[in-house]
Design a protein around this motif. Structure first.
Motif, PDB file in Angstrom:
ATOM      1  N   THR A   1      28.827 -30.386  66.681  1.00 15.82           N
ATOM      2  CA  THR A   1      28.137 -31.652  66.435  1.00 15.82           C
ATOM      3  C   THR A   1      28.941 -32.820  67.003  1.00 15.82           C
ATOM      4  N   LEU A   2      30.225 -32.849  66.679  1.00 16.98           N
ATOM      5  CA  LEU A   2      31.077 -33.941  67.158  1.00 16.98           C
ATOM      6  C   LEU A   2      31.211 -33.914  68.678  1.00 16.98           C
ATOM      7  N   ALA A   3      31.227 -32.710  69.273  1.00 16.46           N
ATOM      8  CA  ALA A   3      31.290 -32.604  70.735  1.00 16.46           C
ATOM      9  C   ALA A   3      30.051 -33.237  71.363  1.00 16.46           C
ATOM     10  N   GLY A   4      28.881 -32.987  70.755  1.00 19.62           N
ATOM     11  CA  GLY A   4      27.650 -33.570  71.267  1.00 19.62           C
ATOM     12  C   GLY A   4      27.593 -35.065  71.081  1.00 19.62           C
ATOM     13  N   VAL A   5      28.023 -35.539  69.910  1.00 20.60           N
ATOM     14  CA  VAL A   5      27.993 -36.975  69.613  1.00 20.60           C
ATOM     15  C   VAL A   5      28.929 -37.746  70.543  1.00 20.60           C
ATOM     16  N   GLN A   6      30.145 -37.225  70.726  1.00 21.41           N
ATOM     17  CA  GLN A   6      31.172 -37.949  71.475  1.00 21.41           C
ATOM     18  C   GLN A   6      31.039 -37.802  72.993  1.00 21.41           C
ATOM     19  N   PHE A   7      30.605 -36.625  73.455  1.00 17.42           N
ATOM     20  CA  PHE A   7      30.614 -36.365  74.900  1.00 17.42           C
ATOM     21  C   PHE A   7      29.261 -35.922  75.457  1.00 17.42           C
ATOM     22  N   GLY A   8      28.218 -35.991  74.643  1.00 23.49           N
ATOM     23  CA  GLY A   8      26.900 -35.595  75.132  1.00 23.49           C
ATOM     24  C   GLY A   8      26.851 -34.121  75.499  1.00 23.49           C
ATOM     25  N   PHE A   9      26.276 -33.827  76.673  1.00 23.21           N
ATOM     26  CA  PHE A   9      26.159 -32.438  77.130  1.00 23.21           C
ATOM     27  C   PHE A   9      27.349 -32.004  77.985  1.00 23.21           C
ATOM     28  N   SER A  10      28.320 -32.892  78.201  1.00 25.76           N
ATOM     29  CA  SER A  10      29.357 -32.654  79.208  1.00 25.76           C
ATOM     30  C   SER A  10      30.328 -31.519  78.867  1.00 25.76           C
ATOM     31  N   LEU A  11      30.330 -31.052  77.615  1.00 26.36           N
ATOM     32  CA  LEU A  11      31.256 -29.972  77.255  1.00 26.36           C
ATOM     33  C   LEU A  11      30.546 -28.636  77.038  1.00 26.36           C
ATOM     34  N   LEU A  12      29.330 -28.516  77.511  1.00 21.41           N
ATOM     35  CA  LEU A  12      28.637 -27.236  77.413  1.00 21.41           C
ATOM     36  C   LEU A  12      29.385 -26.151  78.174  1.00 21.41           C
ATOM     37  N   TRP A  13      30.028 -26.534  79.286  1.00 19.86           N
ATOM     38  CA  TRP A  13      30.797 -25.563  80.065  1.00 19.86           C
ATOM     39  C   TRP A  13      31.953 -24.988  79.253  1.00 19.86           C
ATOM     40  N   ALA A  14      32.585 -25.810  78.403  1.00 21.17           N
ATOM     41  CA  ALA A  14      33.699 -25.342  77.576  1.00 21.17           C
ATOM     42  C   ALA A  14      33.214 -24.312  76.568  1.00 21.17           C
ATOM     43  N   LEU A  15      32.000 -24.487  76.101  1.00 19.94           N
ATOM     44  CA  LEU A  15      31.427 -23.526  75.158  1.00 19.94           C
ATOM     45  C   LEU A  15      31.133 -22.205  75.861  1.00 19.94           C
TER      46      LEU A  15
END
Length: 401
Positions: free
Chosen positions: A27-41
């Motif tokens: 949730t916090l990843a989405g709030v703070q960085f939008g979709f930009s960390l989907l690759w990290a997942l």
């Protein structure tokens, strides 16, 4: 089709890592960085699949748990005793901390569904969650537990995936999120996504429970498929949570509880209920698997032969479950619990990853089923990540003291 969807022990892994902690981090990843960390997942899911496949292969070939195999490889009593002490202490402390968080997450979802007031009533809800987990665990039937987890994971998956779809995300921006990018601002969040997906006790749990379902090396392809399908499903759920979190605009979100409030303008009055069902399912599934994993580890370390219904086995998971209910009911600050969990995770994950890679290259244990050079290469890369995760977790604890 029925055979393809005959999901088994891999579901336990998914149920374990998709807990309230994952909900919060994603949730916090989405709030703070939008979709930009989907690759990290995606990176986290790949790492999880690789390590869990090794654990499953070890369990099917040897018909033993990871702790049993590790213990048998050291003849020196001092070294063996030190290893067992390290594993047991980390598992007990870590699982008790995670269990408290799992139950608290389940309570958060249940209290919203029931519209309970805050305060004393939540203490009773902790007991309710504990009783539900107790009943499922006490039944002591592998198939009943497996089916219960499958139902809860599917319920959880639908809740979060529907949430992500209703937010109507920009598809082109989602695709851009799979392009790796690093910055000083998002490094710790990347570490958090990896840490909440690659859970150390899952390696013990998976290696132990596969022998309940598969007895021959001929079943290895099915075990591998089961692992991949279940973990990838968990990955989609995590992505859905990130996407849902990215929908929040100009909202201060400090934890997963705030997600429902932030999305009320989008979903209306039903938003909190949809998310609460997902959070409740996440809490329950993890509340079942954490005590069970601890019991399997102790069983392997102590050399117990009997399993799910033995008094000693039940005593272990009852103790972990009791601690989880107790800590979640006494109003202990979450930061204290998180510190304990970080210490346990920081110490255990790199150590277990090293031992797992070492064991998976022992021909006297696995014969022709040892790791290939490609598996070792990927495993070594993951080991570097887990070591960084461990050191960073410990350093964060030191900084906060």
């Amino acid at each position: 089709m029925k055979k393809f969807f005959n999901i088994g022990p891999g579901t336990w892994v998914t149920a374990a890592f998709i807990g309230p902690g994952t909900v919060t981090v994603c949730t916090l990843a989405g709030v703070q960085f939008g979709f930009s960390l989907l690759w990290a997942l995606v990176l986290s899911i790949v790492a999880c699949v690789v390590l869990q496949e090794m654990a499953a292969r070890l369990g099917v070939v040897t018909q033993k748990g990871l702790s049993e195999v590790l213990k048998s490889q050291f003849d020196n009593k001092i070294v063996r005793g030190a290893l067992i002490a390290l594993i047991l202490s980390a598992i007990f402390i870590g699982n008790a901390a995670y269990e408290a968080g799992n139950i608290s997450g389940g309570v958060l979802g249940l209290s919203t569904i029931l519209e309970s007031s805050l305060g004393v009533s939540e203490n009773y809800l902790s007991i309710v969650i504990g009783v539900i987990a107790f009943i499922l665990l006490y039944i002591g039937n592998y198939k009943v537990l497996e089916r219960s987890l499958i139902v809860l994971v599917l319920l959880m998956s639908v809740a979060f995936i529907v949430t992500a779809i209703v937010t109507k995300p920009d598809i082109s921006m989602i695709f851009k999120g799979f392009v790796p990018n690093f910055s000083s601002d998002n490094v710790l969040t990347i570490v958090g996504l990896i840490g909440t997906t690659v859970v150390p006790y899952n390696l013990f749990l998976h290696a132990s429970i596969v022998s309940e379902k598969w007895k021959s090396t001929e079943d290895l392809p099915e075990a591998k498929k089961d692992t991949i399908v279940a973990i990838v499903l968990g990955g989609f759920v995590s992505m859905a949570i990130i996407i849902a979190g990215a929908a929040i605009q100009e909202a201060e979100v400090n934890n997963a509880a705030d997600l429902a409030k932030g999305l009320e303008p989008v979903f209306g009055s039903m938003a909190k209920y949809v998310l609460s069902v997902g959070l409740f399912a996440a809490g329950i599934t993890s509340a079942i698997t954490a005590p069970l994993a601890a019991a399997y580890v102790v069983k392997g370390c102590m050399g117990w032969q009997k399993g799910l219904k033995s008094k000693s086995f039940r005593a272990v998971w009852m103790f972990i479950l009791f601690l989880g209910v107790l800590f979640s009911s006494l109003g202990i600050k979450s930061i204290v619990i998180i510190r304990f969990a970080q210490i346990a995770n920081g110490l255990l994950l790199p150590v277990i990853a090293i031992f797992l890679l070492w064991v998976m290259n022992q021909q006297k244990i696995l014969g022709k089923y040892t790791n290939s050079w490609k598996q070792n290469l990927v495993g070594f890369f993951i080991l570097i990540i887990t070591c960084f995760l461990g050191f960073r977790g410990i350093w964060k604890v030191i900084e906060s003291l």
